[in-house]
Design a protein around this motif. Structure first.
Motif, PDB file in Angstrom:
ATOM      1  N   LYS A   1      47.770  -7.277 -53.203  1.00 14.24           N
ATOM      2  CA  LYS A   1      48.291  -7.076 -54.556  1.00 14.24           C
ATOM      3  C   LYS A   1      49.647  -6.381 -54.506  1.00 14.24           C
ATOM      4  N   LEU A   2      49.760  -5.372 -53.623  1.00 15.38           N
ATOM      5  CA  LEU A   2      51.019  -4.650 -53.483  1.00 15.38           C
ATOM      6  C   LEU A   2      52.119  -5.519 -52.886  1.00 15.38           C
ATOM      7  N   ALA A   3      51.701  -6.544 -52.120  1.00 14.96           N
ATOM      8  CA  ALA A   3      52.678  -7.419 -51.472  1.00 14.96           C
ATOM      9  C   ALA A   3      53.066  -8.613 -52.337  1.00 14.96           C
ATOM     10  N   GLU A   4      52.487  -8.711 -53.511  1.00 12.29           N
ATOM     11  CA  GLU A   4      52.813  -9.842 -54.393  1.00 12.29           C
ATOM     12  C   GLU A   4      54.315  -9.909 -54.654  1.00 12.29           C
ATOM     13  N   GLY A   5      54.840 -11.124 -54.589  1.00  9.46           N
ATOM     14  CA  GLY A   5      56.261 -11.313 -54.856  1.00  9.46           C
ATOM     15  C   GLY A   5      57.145 -11.129 -53.646  1.00  9.46           C
ATOM     16  N   ARG A   6      56.589 -10.648 -52.537  1.00 12.44           N
ATOM     17  CA  ARG A   6      57.379 -10.496 -51.329  1.00 12.44           C
ATOM     18  C   ARG A   6      57.476 -11.837 -50.604  1.00 12.44           C
ATOM     19  N   PRO A   7      58.434 -11.983 -49.694  1.00  9.23           N
ATOM     20  CA  PRO A   7      58.539 -13.238 -48.935  1.00  9.23           C
ATOM     21  C   PRO A   7      57.254 -13.502 -48.159  1.00  9.23           C
ATOM     22  N   LEU A   8      57.010 -14.772 -47.862  1.00 10.63           N
ATOM     23  CA  LEU A   8      55.778 -15.177 -47.191  1.00 10.63           C
ATOM     24  C   LEU A   8      55.534 -14.420 -45.881  1.00 10.63           C
ATOM     25  N   PRO A   9      56.550 -14.205 -45.018  1.00  7.90           N
ATOM     26  CA  PRO A   9      56.269 -13.456 -43.787  1.00  7.90           C
ATOM     27  C   PRO A   9      55.716 -12.062 -44.057  1.00  7.90           C
ATOM     28  N   ARG A  10      56.185 -11.403 -45.130  1.00  4.62           N
ATOM     29  CA  ARG A  10      55.679 -10.065 -45.428  1.00  4.62           C
ATOM     30  C   ARG A  10      54.280 -10.122 -46.013  1.00  4.62           C
ATOM     31  N   ARG A  11      53.972 -11.187 -46.736  1.00  3.42           N
ATOM     32  CA  ARG A  11      52.589 -11.328 -47.233  1.00  3.42           C
ATOM     33  C   ARG A  11      51.640 -11.649 -46.085  1.00  3.42           C
ATOM     34  N   LEU A  12      52.112 -12.426 -45.110  1.00  2.01           N
ATOM     35  CA  LEU A  12      51.312 -12.647 -43.904  1.00  2.01           C
ATOM     36  C   LEU A  12      51.035 -11.314 -43.211  1.00  2.01           C
ATOM     37  N   MET A  13      52.053 -10.493 -43.161  1.00  2.09           N
ATOM     38  CA  MET A  13      51.913  -9.184 -42.529  1.00  2.09           C
ATOM     39  C   MET A  13      50.938  -8.293 -43.283  1.00  2.09           C
ATOM     40  N   ALA A  14      50.992  -8.361 -44.618  1.00  2.00           N
ATOM     41  CA  ALA A  14      50.098  -7.542 -45.436  1.00  2.00           C
ATOM     42  C   ALA A  14      48.640  -7.916 -45.222  1.00  2.00           C
ATOM     43  N   ALA A  15      48.386  -9.151 -44.799  1.00  2.00           N
ATOM     44  CA  ALA A  15      47.012  -9.604 -44.593  1.00  2.00           C
ATOM     45  C   ALA A  15      46.403  -9.037 -43.325  1.00  2.00           C
ATOM     46  N   MET A  16      47.221  -8.507 -42.437  1.00  2.00           N
ATOM     47  CA  MET A  16      46.732  -8.073 -41.125  1.00  2.00           C
ATOM     48  C   MET A  16      46.137  -6.681 -41.181  1.00  2.00           C
ATOM     49  N   GLY A  17      45.545  -6.262 -40.069  1.00  2.00           N
ATOM     50  CA  GLY A  17      44.873  -4.967 -40.013  1.00  2.00           C
ATOM     51  C   GLY A  17      45.823  -3.799 -40.173  1.00  2.00           C
ATOM     52  N   GLN A  18      47.135  -4.056 -40.081  1.00  2.00           N
ATOM     53  CA  GLN A  18      48.149  -3.056 -40.389  1.00  2.00           C
ATOM     54  C   GLN A  18      48.124  -1.851 -39.461  1.00  2.00           C
ATOM     55  N   GLN A  19      47.834  -2.058 -38.204  1.00  2.00           N
ATOM     56  CA  GLN A  19      47.798  -0.922 -37.292  1.00  2.00           C
ATOM     57  C   GLN A  19      48.743  -1.083 -36.108  1.00  2.00           C
ATOM     58  N   ASP A  20      49.423  -2.237 -36.021  1.00  2.00           N
ATOM     59  CA  ASP A  20      50.286  -2.491 -34.861  1.00  2.00           C
ATOM     60  C   ASP A  20      49.557  -2.130 -33.565  1.00  2.00           C
ATOM     61  N   CYS A  21      48.288  -2.508 -33.508  1.00  2.00           N
ATOM     62  CA  CYS A  21      47.459  -2.089 -32.377  1.00  2.00           C
ATOM     63  C   CYS A  21      47.768  -2.869 -31.110  1.00  2.00           C
ATOM     64  N   GLY A  22      48.344  -4.061 -31.234  1.00  2.91           N
ATOM     65  CA  GLY A  22      48.730  -4.837 -30.071  1.00  2.91           C
ATOM     66  C   GLY A  22      47.648  -5.723 -29.495  1.00  2.91           C
ATOM     67  N   GLN A  23      46.431  -5.676 -30.054  1.00  2.00           N
ATOM     68  CA  GLN A  23      45.363  -6.490 -29.482  1.00  2.00           C
ATOM     69  C   GLN A  23      45.638  -7.982 -29.619  1.00  2.00           C
ATOM     70  N   CYS A  24      46.436  -8.343 -30.614  1.00  2.00           N
ATOM     71  CA  CYS A  24      46.767  -9.752 -30.813  1.00  2.00           C
ATOM     72  C   CYS A  24      47.862 -10.214 -29.865  1.00  2.00           C
ATOM     73  N   GLY A  25      48.489  -9.286 -29.141  1.00  2.00           N
ATOM     74  CA  GLY A  25      49.597  -9.624 -28.263  1.00  2.00           C
ATOM     75  C   GLY A  25      50.946  -9.450 -28.926  1.00  2.00           C
ATOM     76  N   TYR A  26      50.944  -9.050 -30.204  1.00  2.51           N
ATOM     77  CA  TYR A  26      52.159  -8.801 -30.968  1.00  2.51           C
ATOM     78  C   TYR A  26      52.016  -7.448 -31.656  1.00  2.51           C
ATOM     79  N   ASN A  27      53.072  -7.024 -32.373  1.00  3.06           N
ATOM     80  CA  ASN A  27      52.828  -6.076 -33.455  1.00  3.06           C
ATOM     81  C   ASN A  27      52.693  -6.901 -34.733  1.00  3.06           C
TER      82      ASN A  27
END
Length: 492
Positions: free
Chosen positions: A36-62
């Protein structure tokens, strides 16, 4: 006054708004609130908002690099976010459908910063290129009478080529519980030696796929094989619905048992399952003590569901199944925003209840060995002092030696009312404010959903009460501490 100390007369300035700033990038926010907070943001940022938001690195990325890779169509896998789980995978799938409508992704030239952030190819420095290290030992940290099972785990890094720094995390590639694998094979009525890509089905189930929460693809596969009412039920589950009210409890074994007689081809079933991903643990030691040893602090996770005990994959692998001498695939995940101050004279405040003490043991060892002059204050808490005081002798010894300036404790089950680290912080608010005003850096490690938010709320109250600020000013003040790197979190 130390460099970086606060001007007590000036309120903290609000952190600047940017694409990965609070609050929509907060790991404690529920997914629906982040979106909801990411509404209206560009698609890459909404993709980012969907993630666990911890930059934990388990996915191989931040998080930002993962979302950008999906947006640029360089990454097709939408189920890599371990903290986000099925909810994130479903949201990424829905957002991915917008890619065809989005403007073409621009190619860009890699900058030096990009090159630094790129996945390492040297063995042991990324999940894609792990090294091997020998499991050395485990020692129970809880004493008799504890309701928890926590282990001090050590690895021998000799010959692995791995180096690390305090604040980094250690990635472990676990294997599934053999008893669970055998139960899945029995439920499938499939031969364990069925060939799958040059391996046996049992071998693939052991270390190739996740047997945790049943993915949507598994139910989609069931819908192809089942008939009648069961097909409709499988379709509903694949769409994220909950026709019988039990979807949250369905791991792979429970899902197979829910559809008796539905027996897909084993190779198709394996393809429908998520890959078994590595798990990350905060490093609990300093290379200045012994560069060839790696120490972790691990809670073994076990919980009952439908008359069956579910196991945390990596935690029980480390706490029970790994044997001394076993060679295990591992790697170091470099910390992005969790490190000691560059100036060793800066005071630090470390808040780490339970296994959150792990990186602070490393910090203390590092500062003690390097004879850093900065003061050190640790807040530790757990259920009961008599059986849950991790590293008690070490901490007491460091305090007696002057390496640990203050040790503040909180025990949630020793009194008639629960008492946590944030409660102890409020009691000591005046002293905490004095340390903060003298330039102290704050570190928090542990549970993201409750503890980290409760600790942050306590800091806001302390700043307001002892720093002569309104609540809104105190919120901005703490946000600015984060912005300038003086409030760092390692939360999960």
């Amino acid at each position: 006054m130390l460099p970086g100390a606060l001007d007590l007369a000036a309120p903290g300035k609000p952190a600047a708004e940017d694409d990965d700033g609070a609050p929509w990038h907060d790991p404690a926010l529920p997914l629906v609130d982040r979106m909801k907070l990411a509404e209206g943001r560009p698609l890459p940022r909404r993709l980012m908002a969907a993630m666990g938001q911890q930059d934990c690195g388990q996915c191989g990325y931040n998080c930002q690099d993962y979302s950008d890779a999906i947006f640029r169509k360089e990454e097709e896998r939408l189920n890599l976010c371990v903290p986000g789980g099925k909810d994130t995978a479903r949201m990424l799938k829905a957002l991915h459908a917008e890619l065809g409508k989005a403007p073409a992704a621009e190619s860009r030239t890699l900058t030096p910063a990009d090159a630094t952030a790129a996945p390492a190819t040297e063995p042991g420095y990324s999940r894609e290129h792990p090294a091997e290290a020998a499991f050395l030992s485990r020692t129970r940290l809880n004493k008799a009478g504890s309701e928890k099972e926590t282990w001090h785990v050590e690895f021998d890094l000799t010959g692995s080529g791995i180096d690390y720094a305090v604040g980094d995390a250690f990635g472990i590639f676990p294997s599934n519980d053999p008893a669970l694998v055998d139960a899945v094979l029995e439920a499938l009525d499939a031969p364990p030696d069925f060939p799958i890509g040059g391996r046996t089905l049992r071998a693939v189930l052991m270390d190739g796929v996740s047997l945790g929460a049943a993915p949507d693809m598994l139910f989609q596969l069931f819908s192809y094989v089942a008939g009648g009412e069961r097909r409709q039920k499988a379709k509903a589950l694949a769409a994220g619905e909950d026709p019988d009210g039990d979807a949250a409890a369905l791991d792979v074994l429970a899902a197979i048992k829910k559809f008796p007689g539905v027996r897909p081809d084993p190779e198709a079933l394996v393809e429908a399952l998520d890959s078994l991903q590595p798990r990350l643990y905060s490093i609990a030691c300093s290379p200045k003590i012994d560069r060839s040893r790696m120490a972790l602090c691990v809670d073994a996770v076990r919980y009952p569901v439908d008359e069956r005990t579910r196991l945390g994959v990596a935690s029980t692998f480390l706490g029970e199944r790994a044997r001394p001498g076993d060679q295990i695939k591992v790697y170091v995940q470099k910390a992005q925003h969790f490190a000691l101050p560059a100036d060793p004279a800066v005071p630090i405040i470390m808040i780490g209840p339970g296994t959150g003490i792990a990186p602070f043991r490393a910090f203390l060892h590092e500062r003690m060995t390097s004879k850093a002059p900065g003061r050190n204050w640790v807040f530790f808490g757990h259920q009961r002092r008599d059986c849950d005081f991790f590293y008690e002798d070490e901490l007491s010894g460091m305090k007696a030696a002057g390496a640990l300036t203050r040790l503040s404790l909180a025990w949630s089950r020793d009194g008639s009312e629960k008492f946590y680290v944030q409660d102890r912080m409020r009691q000591l608010g005046r002293e905490l404010w004095a340390w903060l005003a003298d330039g102290a850096h704050v570190y928090v490690c542990g549970d993201a959903k409750r503890m980290a938010k409760d600790v942050e709320r306590a800091w806001i109250e302390i700043v307001a009460a002892h720093g002569a600020r309104t609540i809104d000013e105190a919120i901005s003040f703490v946000a600015n501490l984060k912005k300038v790197g003086r409030y760092q979190q390692d939360v999960y």
